[in-house]
Design a protein around this motif. Structure first.
Motif, PDB file in Angstrom:
ATOM      1  N   GLU A   1     -57.957  21.035  11.481  1.00  0.00           N
ATOM      2  CA  GLU A   1     -59.447  20.789  11.010  1.00  0.00           C
ATOM      3  C   GLU A   1     -59.637  21.658   9.862  1.00  0.00           C
ATOM      4  O   GLU A   1     -60.181  21.320   8.829  1.00  0.00           O
ATOM      5  CB  GLU A   1     -60.752  21.247  12.106  1.00  0.00           C
ATOM      6  N   GLU A   2     -59.151  23.334   9.962  1.00  0.00           N
ATOM      7  CA  GLU A   2     -59.154  24.117   8.770  1.00  0.00           C
ATOM      8  C   GLU A   2     -58.265  23.569   7.704  1.00  0.00           C
ATOM      9  O   GLU A   2     -58.869  23.720   6.324  1.00  0.00           O
ATOM     10  CB  GLU A   2     -58.814  25.508   9.237  1.00  0.00           C
ATOM     11  N   ILE A   3     -57.323  23.076   7.922  1.00  0.00           N
ATOM     12  CA  ILE A   3     -56.322  22.288   6.814  1.00  0.00           C
ATOM     13  C   ILE A   3     -57.211  21.300   6.059  1.00  0.00           C
ATOM     14  O   ILE A   3     -57.377  21.276   4.987  1.00  0.00           O
ATOM     15  CB  ILE A   3     -55.247  22.141   7.103  1.00  0.00           C
ATOM     16  N   GLU A   4     -57.712  20.450   6.892  1.00  0.00           N
ATOM     17  CA  GLU A   4     -58.218  19.267   6.330  1.00  0.00           C
ATOM     18  C   GLU A   4     -59.587  19.559   5.505  1.00  0.00           C
ATOM     19  O   GLU A   4     -59.794  19.136   4.493  1.00  0.00           O
ATOM     20  CB  GLU A   4     -58.592  18.090   7.315  1.00  0.00           C
ATOM     21  N   LEU A  57     -54.615  12.960   3.251  1.00  0.00           N
ATOM     22  CA  LEU A  57     -55.654  11.878   2.847  1.00  0.00           C
ATOM     23  C   LEU A  57     -56.180  12.594   1.369  1.00  0.00           C
ATOM     24  O   LEU A  57     -56.084  12.205   0.548  1.00  0.00           O
ATOM     25  CB  LEU A  57     -56.694  11.595   3.653  1.00  0.00           C
ATOM     26  N   ASN A  58     -56.551  14.113   1.549  1.00  0.00           N
ATOM     27  CA  ASN A  58     -57.213  14.647   0.395  1.00  0.00           C
ATOM     28  C   ASN A  58     -56.371  14.913  -0.725  1.00  0.00           C
ATOM     29  O   ASN A  58     -56.641  14.937  -1.866  1.00  0.00           O
ATOM     30  CB  ASN A  58     -57.788  15.977   1.091  1.00  0.00           C
ATOM     31  N   GLN A  59     -54.931  14.955  -0.571  1.00  0.00           N
ATOM     32  CA  GLN A  59     -53.889  15.085  -1.614  1.00  0.00           C
ATOM     33  C   GLN A  59     -54.082  13.866  -2.473  1.00  0.00           C
ATOM     34  O   GLN A  59     -53.708  13.925  -3.708  1.00  0.00           O
ATOM     35  CB  GLN A  59     -52.483  15.215  -0.872  1.00  0.00           C
ATOM     36  N   ARG A  60     -54.365  12.636  -2.153  1.00  0.00           N
ATOM     37  CA  ARG A  60     -54.635  11.486  -2.988  1.00  0.00           C
ATOM     38  C   ARG A  60     -55.767  11.669  -3.703  1.00  0.00           C
ATOM     39  O   ARG A  60     -55.733  10.842  -4.754  1.00  0.00           O
ATOM     40  CB  ARG A  60     -54.617  10.183  -1.935  1.00  0.00           C
ATOM     41  N   PHE A  61     -56.734  12.460  -3.864  1.00  0.00           N
ATOM     42  CA  PHE A  61     -57.562  12.702  -4.594  1.00  0.00           C
ATOM     43  C   PHE A  61     -57.321  13.737  -5.673  1.00  0.00           C
ATOM     44  O   PHE A  61     -58.286  14.159  -6.286  1.00  0.00           O
ATOM     45  CB  PHE A  61     -58.819  13.128  -3.740  1.00  0.00           C
ATOM     46  N   GLU A  62     -56.226  14.381  -5.621  1.00  0.00           N
ATOM     47  CA  GLU A  62     -55.816  15.357  -6.602  1.00  0.00           C
ATOM     48  C   GLU A  62     -55.994  14.383  -7.940  1.00  0.00           C
ATOM     49  O   GLU A  62     -55.493  13.342  -8.339  1.00  0.00           O
ATOM     50  CB  GLU A  62     -54.457  15.712  -6.161  1.00  0.00           C
ATOM     51  N   ILE A  63     -56.693  15.140  -9.096  1.00  0.00           N
ATOM     52  CA  ILE A  63     -56.806  14.561 -10.308  1.00  0.00           C
ATOM     53  C   ILE A  63     -55.519  14.654 -11.374  1.00  0.00           C
ATOM     54  O   ILE A  63     -55.193  15.793 -11.386  1.00  0.00           O
ATOM     55  CB  ILE A  63     -58.189  15.289 -10.931  1.00  0.00           C
ATOM     56  N   PRO A  64     -54.789  13.315 -11.553  1.00  0.00           N
ATOM     57  CA  PRO A  64     -53.831  13.606 -12.277  1.00  0.00           C
ATOM     58  C   PRO A  64     -54.140  13.862 -13.873  1.00  0.00           C
ATOM     59  O   PRO A  64     -55.162  13.854 -14.274  1.00  0.00           O
ATOM     60  CB  PRO A  64     -53.154  12.140 -12.420  1.00  0.00           C
TER      61      PRO A  64
END
Length: 197
Positions: A1-4, A57-64
């Motif tokens: 949970e802390e990581i996410e 999932l949150n890694q998919r939102f890293e802005i290229p």
């Protein structure tokens, strides 16, 4: 949970940044040694995910770096349920950050955490630009009166909360029923009977 919620959810990129991160709203305080251990686990997790060609999932939102804003207007609904990195990604899609509309209801968060919008992104400066909708067309008076005490207990807040008292339901409906059940299977059975009825 802390990581996410904190590390990947806020896009924290170094142990130093994590050590300085305000984690208010989290139920357990963490000291610097505990944060260092969690950071180490996070780094190992990232290595393992990359090895398996997977990601959080949150890694998919890293802005290229080559992302070009493509929309004149961006509307973000149910923003209370999005991570800060997801909101920043949506903001990056707008040609003009002034043309972003963010709709949120802190009483309906599925994660139970509240954060300041300015800590999510500098562009989210809403001073003088907000509109609070005070009429509630989705919840009846009876449901609202039943859930308010529960929401105060869940949030751990025994004082009156302006957000709970600021929405006026428009409609009336049947009184909700409170069932006290001991097991998950009793819960499923009660819901099954209710749906069949």
């Amino acid at each position: 949970e802390e990581i996410e919620s904190v590390l990947s959810g806020r896009g924290i990129s170094s142990l130093e940044e994590y050590q300085e991160t305000n984690r208010s709203g989290r139920s357990i305080a963490l000291g610097s040694n505990q944060r260092a251990v969690i950071w180490g686990v996070y780094q190992e997790l990232l290595v393992e995910l990359e090895r398996g060609n997977q990601c959080l999932l949150n890694q998919r939102f890293e802005i290229p770096a080559d992302l070009e804003p493509e929309f004149d207007f961006v509307f973000i609904d149910e923003a209370q349920n999005l991570s800060p990195v997801a909101i920043r990604y949506c903001l990056a899609l707008a040609k003009n950050p002034q043309n972003v509309v963010l709709a949120t209801d802190p009483n309906q968060t599925i994660y139970g955490q509240r954060t300041s919008w300015s800590s999510v992104a500098k562009q989210l400066n809403f001073r003088g630009k907000t509109e609070i909708l005070r009429r509630n067309f989705r919840t009846t008076h009876e449901i609202w009166d039943a859930i308010r005490p529960i929401m105060k207990v869940v949030s751990g807040d025994d004082k009156d909360d302006d957000t709970l008292d600021s929405f006026e339901p428009v409609y009336h409906g049947p009184e909700p029923k409170l069932l006290k059940l001991r097991t998950r299977s009793e819960e499923v059975g009660a819901i099954d009977k209710w749906l069949a009825k």
